[in-house]
Design a protein around this motif. Structure first.
Motif, PDB file in Angstrom:
ATOM      1  N   GLY A 115       0.783  -1.228   0.000  1.00 39.06           N
ATOM      2  CA  GLY A 115       0.000   0.000   0.000  1.00 39.06           C
ATOM      3  C   GLY A 115       0.814   1.277   0.000  1.00 39.06           C
ATOM      4  O   GLY A 115       0.255   2.365  -0.177  1.00 39.06           O
ATOM      5  N   ILE A 116       2.126   1.179   0.164  1.00 40.21           N
ATOM      6  CA  ILE A 116       2.939   2.391   0.297  1.00 40.21           C
ATOM      7  C   ILE A 116       2.979   3.175  -1.008  1.00 40.21           C
ATOM      8  O   ILE A 116       2.705   4.385  -1.043  1.00 40.21           O
ATOM      9  CB  ILE A 116       4.354   2.043   0.772  1.00 40.21           C
ATOM     10  N   ALA A 117       3.341   2.510  -2.113  1.00 37.07           N
ATOM     11  CA  ALA A 117       3.408   3.212  -3.400  1.00 37.07           C
ATOM     12  C   ALA A 117       2.042   3.768  -3.818  1.00 37.07           C
ATOM     13  O   ALA A 117       1.949   4.931  -4.252  1.00 37.07           O
ATOM     14  CB  ALA A 117       3.976   2.285  -4.471  1.00 37.07           C
ATOM     15  N   PRO A 118       0.943   2.997  -3.711  1.00 40.08           N
ATOM     16  CA  PRO A 118      -0.366   3.584  -4.003  1.00 40.08           C
ATOM     17  C   PRO A 118      -0.715   4.773  -3.111  1.00 40.08           C
ATOM     18  O   PRO A 118      -1.366   5.720  -3.558  1.00 40.08           O
ATOM     19  CB  PRO A 118      -1.332   2.412  -3.759  1.00 40.08           C
ATOM     20  N   ALA A 119      -0.271   4.717  -1.845  1.00 39.39           N
ATOM     21  CA  ALA A 119      -0.532   5.851  -0.945  1.00 39.39           C
ATOM     22  C   ALA A 119       0.181   7.103  -1.430  1.00 39.39           C
ATOM     23  O   ALA A 119      -0.393   8.205  -1.389  1.00 39.39           O
ATOM     24  CB  ALA A 119      -0.085   5.497   0.473  1.00 39.39           C
ATOM     25  N   TRP A 120       1.416   6.950  -1.890  1.00 39.08           N
ATOM     26  CA  TRP A 120       2.128   8.104  -2.432  1.00 39.08           C
ATOM     27  C   TRP A 120       1.430   8.637  -3.694  1.00 39.08           C
ATOM     28  O   TRP A 120       1.330   9.852  -3.897  1.00 39.08           O
ATOM     29  CB  TRP A 120       3.573   7.752  -2.756  1.00 39.08           C
ATOM     30  N   TRP A 121       0.945   7.712  -4.538  1.00 39.18           N
ATOM     31  CA  TRP A 121       0.204   8.151  -5.727  1.00 39.18           C
ATOM     32  C   TRP A 121      -1.000   8.976  -5.308  1.00 39.18           C
ATOM     33  O   TRP A 121      -1.289  10.023  -5.899  1.00 39.18           O
ATOM     34  CB  TRP A 121      -0.250   6.933  -6.536  1.00 39.18           C
ATOM     35  N   GLY A 334      -6.746  -0.460  -7.112  1.00 38.69           N
ATOM     36  CA  GLY A 334      -6.178  -1.258  -8.187  1.00 38.69           C
ATOM     37  C   GLY A 334      -4.666  -1.349  -8.092  1.00 38.69           C
ATOM     38  O   GLY A 334      -4.090  -2.430  -8.282  1.00 38.69           O
ATOM     39  N   LEU A 335      -4.000  -0.243  -7.803  1.00 33.84           N
ATOM     40  CA  LEU A 335      -2.549  -0.259  -7.639  1.00 33.84           C
ATOM     41  C   LEU A 335      -2.136  -1.147  -6.478  1.00 33.84           C
ATOM     42  O   LEU A 335      -1.095  -1.820  -6.535  1.00 33.84           O
ATOM     43  CB  LEU A 335      -2.041   1.167  -7.405  1.00 33.84           C
ATOM     44  N   GLN A 340       1.641  -3.443 -11.399  1.00 27.29           N
ATOM     45  CA  GLN A 340       2.030  -3.500 -12.804  1.00 27.29           C
ATOM     46  C   GLN A 340       0.836  -3.303 -13.731  1.00 27.29           C
ATOM     47  O   GLN A 340       0.900  -2.547 -14.700  1.00 27.29           O
ATOM     48  CB  GLN A 340       2.717  -4.846 -13.095  1.00 27.29           C
ATOM     49  N   ARG A 341      -0.251  -3.998 -13.453  1.00 27.49           N
ATOM     50  CA  ARG A 341      -1.430  -3.890 -14.318  1.00 27.49           C
ATOM     51  C   ARG A 341      -2.041  -2.497 -14.286  1.00 27.49           C
ATOM     52  O   ARG A 341      -2.590  -2.028 -15.296  1.00 27.49           O
ATOM     53  CB  ARG A 341      -2.491  -4.906 -13.884  1.00 27.49           C
ATOM     54  N   TRP A 342      -1.979  -1.851 -13.149  1.00 27.55           N
ATOM     55  CA  TRP A 342      -2.703  -0.596 -12.971  1.00 27.55           C
ATOM     56  C   TRP A 342      -1.845   0.640 -13.205  1.00 27.55           C
ATOM     57  O   TRP A 342      -2.307   1.761 -12.967  1.00 27.55           O
ATOM     58  CB  TRP A 342      -3.333  -0.568 -11.582  1.00 27.55           C
ATOM     59  N   ARG A 343      -0.629   0.477 -13.709  1.00 30.87           N
ATOM     60  CA  ARG A 343       0.211   1.651 -13.971  1.00 30.87           C
ATOM     61  C   ARG A 343      -0.366   2.527 -15.084  1.00 30.87           C
ATOM     62  O   ARG A 343      -0.267   3.755 -15.026  1.00 30.87           O
ATOM     63  CB  ARG A 343       1.629   1.208 -14.347  1.00 30.87           C
ATOM     64  N   VAL A 344      -0.973   1.901 -16.079  1.00 27.70           N
ATOM     65  CA  VAL A 344      -1.515   2.684 -17.203  1.00 27.70           C
ATOM     66  C   VAL A 344      -2.683   3.568 -16.762  1.00 27.70           C
ATOM     67  O   VAL A 344      -2.657   4.791 -16.989  1.00 27.70           O
ATOM     68  CB  VAL A 344      -1.931   1.755 -18.366  1.00 27.70           C
ATOM     69  N   PRO A 345      -3.730   3.009 -16.114  1.00 29.81           N
ATOM     70  CA  PRO A 345      -4.802   3.917 -15.658  1.00 29.81           C
ATOM     71  C   PRO A 345      -4.323   4.920 -14.619  1.00 29.81           C
ATOM     72  O   PRO A 345      -4.843   6.042 -14.562  1.00 29.81           O
ATOM     73  CB  PRO A 345      -5.853   2.960 -15.074  1.00 29.81           C
ATOM     74  N   ALA A 346      -3.327   4.536 -13.810  1.00 31.04           N
ATOM     75  CA  ALA A 346      -2.799   5.493 -12.834  1.00 31.04           C
ATOM     76  C   ALA A 346      -2.138   6.673 -13.530  1.00 31.04           C
ATOM     77  O   ALA A 346      -2.322   7.834 -13.129  1.00 31.04           O
ATOM     78  CB  ALA A 346      -1.800   4.791 -11.913  1.00 31.04           C
TER      79      ALA A 346
END
Length: 412
Positions: A115-121, A334-335, A340-346
């Motif tokens: 959850g760390i990287a998605p939290a930063w996003w 999703g992230l 990996q899968r959700w990098r494009v929509p992010a």
């Protein structure tokens, strides 16, 4: 970045430092208003509703408080707990507390690392969208939806309750609830939760005397035209830029909205509601097909939530800038599920957030005066929304095509 910096950003504690910086900044921004007893953006309307007691009989031609579902009254009244002077301060603190709860659940337990990287996003997204998120009801519902999505796979009852509550605050979480009902093996429990929450809301509204207005939010948008920022308004924006056919951008004072006018605009406005309904039905049918073909349920309801929520924006004749906030909980979840899968929509959504930031709060006035540069920015934002919708549809199709149909049919 240097390895030491990368290491710092991957620590759970670093996210909370980032959270503090972002939220203290927006608290400081709002302080420039609330220290003088003022509000910012839509919170002025919320304060007026709270001061008037939400009584439709006292409208005198002003905007109806029942433009939102009934549970929106809770945060709107709660922010007035200390009186009208510090209304914006209390409102900002409520959203800050909800965001903190969302971040806590995002970065604890099994998601302590993922959850760390998605939290930063999410924090970087908030940098661009906070001017809207801290001034609209979307700021209340977004963290609730995020928590519901994080719980959906393992705690469907909690997710169903949270999403039902969020839907009775602002309608858009229904676009997240529907894919979970379709894809979850615990769909009957989720439906039961929704029914129980709705029954409780109806009973409370009846006892408080507001029951005749409980469904006003479904009808009070019907007569409005195409809002300036709506995706389907783009042709009339450019017609206004070039002053073709008497097209123009003007305020609809009755509902405090800026709309486009010109040849066919009223027809488009009339058609948007059936188009939105058709898009929702088509999206639901696609998810049912993918599930029966064996799509993995958690990935499917996340992709479905992105598809349905984006469709709610693309096929909406309102299209307010704050609608972009609807997409952030889905992308964060999703992230967390699969980076990996959700990098494009992010990446797409971050681009949408950046262009929306340019539109509001930076250069909204030039846009409403048909500035061609701002029309191009709005067009780019709307194109990115369509691309995001296309990606989510393609991904949902891919989930169905790449699965084992016989096994899926047995499990469904």
């Amino acid at each position: 970045m240097p390895p030491a910096a990368v290491g710092w950003f991957t620590r759970p504690s670093s996210v909370w430092w980032g959270f503090a910086v972002v939220h203290i900044y927006f608290l400081g921004w709002m302080a420039s208003f609330f220290l003088a007893g003022n509000t910012f953006s839509d919170t002025e309307q919320y304060r007026q509703w709270a001061m008037n007691g939400y009584n439709p009989a006292d409208l005198n031609g002003s905007i109806s408080p029942w433009v939102y579902p009934v549970l929106a009254q809770i945060p709107i009244f709660l922010a007035d707990i200390a009186g009208p002077g510090p209304y914006l301060l209390v409102w900002t603190l409520i959203i800050t507390a909800l965001n903190a709860a969302g971040l806590l659940i995002l970065t604890r337990g099994p998601r302590k690392t993922s959850g760390i990287a998605p939290a930063w996003w999410w924090l970087f997204f908030t940098v661009f969208m906070g001017y809207l998120g801290f001034a609209r009801v979307e700021g209340i519902t977004a963290p609730i939806v995020l928590v519901a999505l994080l719980y959906a796979a393992t705690r469907p009852v909690a997710a169903g309750i949270l999403l039902s509550i969020a839907t009775w605050i602002k309608v858009w979480p229904a676009a997240v609830l529907a894919p979970i009902v379709i894809a979850s093996h615990a769909r009957l429990k989720v439906i039961a939760c929704g029914a129980a929450v709705t029954a409780a809301v109806a009973l409370g509204t009846y006892l408080s005397g507001g029951f005749p207005h409980i469904l006003d939010f479904l009808t009070n948008q019907g007569e409005r035209g195409m809002q300036l920022e709506a995706t389907f308004s783009t042709p009339w924006v450019w017609l206004s830029v070039f002053n073709i056919g008497g097209s123009k951008i003007a305020d609809n004072v009755a509902i405090n909205s800026t709309e486009v006018y010109g040849p066919g605009a009223s027809v488009a406005a009339f058609m948007m509601q059936p188009l939105l309904l058709l898009a929702a039905v088509a999206g639901a049918a696609l998810l049912v097909w993918a599930l029966r073909r064996g799509a993995e349920p958690e990935e499917l309801f996340l992709e479905g939530a992105l598809m349905m929520t984006t469709a709610f924006i693309v096929f909406n004749k309102v299209g307010s800038p704050q609608f972009i906030i609807w997409l952030s909980p889905v992308v964060v979840a999703g992230l967390t599920h699969d980076w990996q899968r959700w990098r494009v929509p992010a990446a797409l959504l971050m681009g949408i957030a950046m262009t929306t930031f340019v539109i509001y709060p930076l250069f909204y006035t030039p846009l409403i005066h048909a500035n061609p540069v701002m029309a191009a920015v709005l067009t780019a934002r709307n194109v990115l929304l369509v691309v995001l919708l296309w990606w989510s549809v393609q991904r949902s199709l891919e989930l169905g095509r790449s699965s084992d149909a016989p096994e899926a049919i047995r499990s469904a």
